[in-house]
Enzyme design. Structure first.
Site, PDB file in Angstrom:
ATOM      1  N   ARG A  78      25.997   0.570 -22.642  1.00 10.66           N
ATOM      2  CA  ARG A  78      26.586  -0.771 -22.418  1.00 10.66           C
ATOM      3  C   ARG A  78      26.912  -1.470 -23.728  1.00 10.66           C
ATOM      4  O   ARG A  78      27.310  -2.640 -23.738  1.00 10.66           O
ATOM      5  CB  ARG A  78      25.600  -1.616 -21.611  1.00 10.66           C
ATOM      6  CG  ARG A  78      25.401  -1.131 -20.184  1.00 10.66           C
ATOM      7  CD  ARG A  78      24.254  -1.893 -19.536  1.00 10.66           C
ATOM      8  NE  ARG A  78      24.385  -3.304 -19.718  1.00 10.66           N
ATOM      9  CZ  ARG A  78      23.327  -4.137 -19.938  1.00 10.66           C
ATOM     10  NH1 ARG A  78      22.104  -3.686 -19.981  1.00 10.66           N
ATOM     11  NH2 ARG A  78      23.538  -5.430 -20.118  1.00 10.66           N
ATOM     12  N   LYS A  79      26.753  -0.783 -24.843  1.00  9.80           N
ATOM     13  CA  LYS A  79      26.887  -1.444 -26.140  1.00  9.80           C
ATOM     14  C   LYS A  79      28.263  -1.176 -26.758  1.00  9.80           C
ATOM     15  O   LYS A  79      28.711  -0.040 -26.819  1.00  9.80           O
ATOM     16  CB  LYS A  79      25.801  -0.949 -27.093  1.00  9.80           C
ATOM     17  CG  LYS A  79      24.400  -1.198 -26.561  1.00  9.80           C
ATOM     18  CD  LYS A  79      23.336  -0.907 -27.594  1.00  9.80           C
ATOM     19  CE  LYS A  79      23.187   0.563 -27.893  1.00  9.80           C
ATOM     20  NZ  LYS A  79      22.020   0.823 -28.759  1.00  9.80           N
ATOM     21  N   ASP A 124      33.167 -14.675 -33.182  1.00  8.38           N
ATOM     22  CA  ASP A 124      32.569 -14.294 -31.897  1.00  8.38           C
ATOM     23  C   ASP A 124      33.684 -14.096 -30.859  1.00  8.38           C
ATOM     24  O   ASP A 124      33.705 -13.110 -30.110  1.00  8.38           O
ATOM     25  CB  ASP A 124      31.613 -15.410 -31.472  1.00  8.38           C
ATOM     26  CG  ASP A 124      30.719 -15.038 -30.324  1.00  8.38           C
ATOM     27  OD1 ASP A 124      30.628 -13.843 -29.983  1.00  8.38           O
ATOM     28  OD2 ASP A 124      30.085 -15.953 -29.755  1.00  8.38           O
TER      29      ASP A 124
HETATM   30  C1  LIG Z   1      31.155 -16.056 -22.228  1.00  9.79           C
HETATM   31  C2  LIG Z   1      31.578 -14.668 -21.893  1.00  9.79           C
HETATM   32  C3  LIG Z   1      32.543 -14.562 -20.709  1.00  9.79           C
HETATM   33  C4  LIG Z   1      32.888 -13.104 -20.340  1.00  9.79           C
HETATM   34  C5  LIG Z   1      34.249 -12.920 -19.733  1.00  9.79           C
HETATM   35  C6  LIG Z   1      35.075 -11.783 -20.285  1.00  9.79           C
HETATM   36  C7  LIG Z   1      34.656 -11.369 -21.626  1.00  9.79           C
HETATM   37  C8  LIG Z   1      35.761 -10.869 -22.500  1.00  9.79           C
HETATM   38  C9  LIG Z   1      36.003 -11.708 -23.707  1.00  9.79           C
HETATM   39  C10 LIG Z   1      34.766 -12.223 -24.322  1.00  9.79           C
HETATM   40  C11 LIG Z   1      34.986 -13.229 -25.415  1.00  9.79           C
HETATM   41  C12 LIG Z   1      33.781 -14.068 -25.459  1.00  9.79           C
HETATM   42  C13 LIG Z   1      33.401 -14.513 -26.814  1.00  9.79           C
HETATM   43  C14 LIG Z   1      32.143 -15.279 -26.756  1.00  9.79           C
HETATM   44  C15 LIG Z   1      31.032 -14.454 -26.208  1.00  9.79           C
HETATM   45  C16 LIG Z   1      29.766 -15.199 -26.178  1.00  9.79           C
HETATM   46  O1  LIG Z   1      29.537 -16.075 -26.941  1.00  9.79           O
HETATM   47  S1  LIG Z   1      28.583 -14.752 -24.991  1.00  9.79           S
HETATM   48  C17 LIG Z   1      27.330 -15.992 -25.232  1.00  9.79           C
HETATM   49  C18 LIG Z   1      26.253 -15.602 -26.201  1.00  9.79           C
HETATM   50  N1  LIG Z   1      25.512 -14.488 -25.712  1.00  9.79           N
HETATM   51  C19 LIG Z   1      24.635 -14.611 -24.708  1.00  9.79           C
HETATM   52  O2  LIG Z   1      24.455 -15.654 -24.110  1.00  9.79           O
HETATM   53  C20 LIG Z   1      23.858 -13.384 -24.350  1.00  9.79           C
HETATM   54  C21 LIG Z   1      22.386 -13.726 -24.131  1.00  9.79           C
HETATM   55  N2  LIG Z   1      21.621 -12.499 -24.081  1.00  9.79           N
HETATM   56  C22 LIG Z   1      21.471 -11.811 -22.920  1.00  9.79           C
HETATM   57  O3  LIG Z   1      21.889 -12.268 -21.860  1.00  9.79           O
HETATM   58  C23 LIG Z   1      20.817 -10.481 -22.996  1.00  9.79           C
HETATM   59  O4  LIG Z   1      19.992 -10.410 -24.131  1.00  9.79           O
HETATM   60  C24 LIG Z   1      21.867  -9.313 -23.068  1.00  9.79           C
HETATM   61  C25 LIG Z   1      22.759  -9.458 -24.314  1.00  9.79           C
HETATM   62  C26 LIG Z   1      22.718  -9.303 -21.788  1.00  9.79           C
HETATM   63  C27 LIG Z   1      21.111  -7.997 -23.213  1.00  9.79           C
HETATM   64  O5  LIG Z   1      20.106  -7.971 -22.231  1.00  9.79           O
HETATM   65  P1  LIG Z   1      19.983  -6.726 -21.229  1.00  9.79           P
HETATM   66  O6  LIG Z   1      21.188  -6.607 -20.373  1.00  9.79           O
HETATM   67  O7  LIG Z   1      18.661  -6.849 -20.556  1.00  9.79           O
HETATM   68  O8  LIG Z   1      20.033  -5.517 -22.237  1.00  9.79           O
HETATM   69  P2  LIG Z   1      18.908  -4.455 -22.569  1.00  9.79           P
HETATM   70  O9  LIG Z   1      18.767  -3.548 -21.373  1.00  9.79           O
HETATM   71  O10 LIG Z   1      17.695  -5.110 -23.119  1.00  9.79           O
HETATM   72  O11 LIG Z   1      19.592  -3.676 -23.765  1.00  9.79           O
HETATM   73  C28 LIG Z   1      20.710  -2.834 -23.562  1.00  9.79           C
HETATM   74  C29 LIG Z   1      20.967  -2.179 -24.898  1.00  9.79           C
HETATM   75  O12 LIG Z   1      21.407  -3.181 -25.845  1.00  9.79           O
HETATM   76  C30 LIG Z   1      20.526  -3.230 -26.979  1.00  9.79           C
HETATM   77  N3  LIG Z   1      20.429  -4.635 -27.372  1.00  9.79           N
HETATM   78  C31 LIG Z   1      20.328  -5.707 -26.570  1.00  9.79           C
HETATM   79  N4  LIG Z   1      20.299  -6.851 -27.308  1.00  9.79           N
HETATM   80  C32 LIG Z   1      20.388  -6.452 -28.593  1.00  9.79           C
HETATM   81  C33 LIG Z   1      20.419  -7.159 -29.838  1.00  9.79           C
HETATM   82  N5  LIG Z   1      20.380  -8.501 -29.896  1.00  9.79           N
HETATM   83  N6  LIG Z   1      20.518  -6.460 -30.969  1.00  9.79           N
HETATM   84  C34 LIG Z   1      20.580  -5.098 -30.938  1.00  9.79           C
HETATM   85  N7  LIG Z   1      20.581  -4.373 -29.781  1.00  9.79           N
HETATM   86  C35 LIG Z   1      20.465  -5.052 -28.640  1.00  9.79           C
HETATM   87  C36 LIG Z   1      19.202  -2.657 -26.462  1.00  9.79           C
HETATM   88  O13 LIG Z   1      18.447  -2.140 -27.511  1.00  9.79           O
HETATM   89  C37 LIG Z   1      19.724  -1.563 -25.527  1.00  9.79           C
HETATM   90  O14 LIG Z   1      20.172  -0.467 -26.301  1.00  9.79           O
HETATM   91  P3  LIG Z   1      20.105   1.057 -25.751  1.00  9.79           P
HETATM   92  O15 LIG Z   1      18.733   1.220 -25.164  1.00  9.79           O
HETATM   93  O16 LIG Z   1      21.194   1.217 -24.740  1.00  9.79           O
HETATM   94  O17 LIG Z   1      20.330   1.886 -26.969  1.00  9.79           O
END
Ligand SMILES: CCCCCCCCCCCCCCCC(=O)SCCNC(=O)CCNC(=O)[C@H](O)C(C)(C)COP(=O)(O)OP(=O)(O)OC[C@H]1O[C@@H](n2cnc3c(N)ncnc32)[C@H](O)[C@@H]1OP(=O)(O)O
Length: 181
Positions: A124-125, A78
């Site tokens: 955004r993907k 990740d």
């Molecule tokens: C911690 C980070 C610090 C950042 C600082 C700098 C960062 C630089 C280094 C980073 C290194 C980090 C490494 C650890 C990174 C984590 O571990 S992050 C923690 C784990 N992830 C999370 O907590 C995310 C939780 N989920 C969410 O907040 C929301 O579901 C998301 C991911 C923001 C998406 O929600 P949304 O913005 O409402 O997106 P939405 O409009 O529904 O969908 C946009 C597009 O994505 C697609 N999509 C969305 N989810 C999915 C899915 N699960 N599967 C397939 N397609 C999907 C949709 O179909 C749509 O596609 P298109 O229509 O454009 O074709």
């Protein structure tokens, strides 16, 4: 993966090939230097839209007897995949989807090398993939891929972290704590 992905140019903020890619957040479990229980992964920019990562597999990462826990390996992927997103995104990304294939056991004491690359992006993907090899330790063999991963990352704005920023140093006493007991 969609078939209409593009491969953008690297962003100017991404380090030159061979240079360290800095931690994205000091408290990050994967890469932060203020996360004492964390994994302290380090990263180096590759020649293109790619990064090289390194993880020392400490005894505390144990899952089965003598081997790395699958969740720890998933975390390392990740981190590596998130880091490579920085080659094309000058801002935060979060993981939307993550897949891992565990191909070989990884003994404690190994040093893992990760190579992650951008496969393409649209809107955004960001799609990225990576593989891991054991480069030091009892079963080191840089020719053998021990695990692979693919991930989908979504660019987000700073507002994404607004709701959780009060939790940076743990659960605040109020309003969600146990102060009413
Ligand atoms: C911690 C980070 C610090 C950042 C600082 C700098 C960062 C630089 C280094 C980073 C290194 C980090 C490494 C650890 C990174 C984590 O571990 S992050 C923690 C784990 N992830 C999370 O907590 C995310 C939780 N989920 C969410 O907040 C929301 O579901 C998301 C991911 C923001 C998406 O929600 P949304 O913005 O409402 O997106 P939405 O409009 O529904 O969908 C946009 C597009 O994505 C697609 N999509 C969305 N989810 C999915 C899915 N699960 N599967 C397939 N397609 C999907 C949709 O179909 C749509 O596609 P298109 O229509 O454009 O074709």
């Amino acid at each position: 993966m969609p078939d209409d992905l593009t491969l953008p140019e690297p962003v100017g903020s991404f380090p030159a090939a061979g240079q360290p890619v800095p931690q994205h957040w000091s408290r990050c479990f994967g890469c932060g230097d203020q996360s004492p229980a964390g994994m302290s992964m380090s990263f180096t920019a590759g020649e293109g839209l790619d990064v090289w990562g390194r993880l020392e597999v400490a005894p505390r990462y144990q899952g089965g007897p003598g081997v790395i826990h699958g969740g720890i390996l998933s975390t390392a992927f990740d981190e590596a995949l998130g880091m490579v997103c920085r080659s094309i995104v000058d801002g935060p990304v979060v993981t939307g989807h993550l897949e891992i294939d565990f191909a070989r056991p990884i003994p404690l004491g190994s040093v893992l090398e990760f190579h992650a690359r951008i496969d393409g992006s649209i809107r955004r993907k960001v799609y990225a993939s990576a593989e891991a090899r054991i480069v030091e330790g009892p079963t080191a063999d840089p020719d053998v891929v021990v695990a692979t991963s693919r991930g989908l990352f979504l660019t987000v704005t700073a507002e994404h972290f607004e709701k959780t920023k009060d939790f940076v140093d743990g659960v605040p006493e109020r309003p969600f704590g146990t102060s009413s007991i």
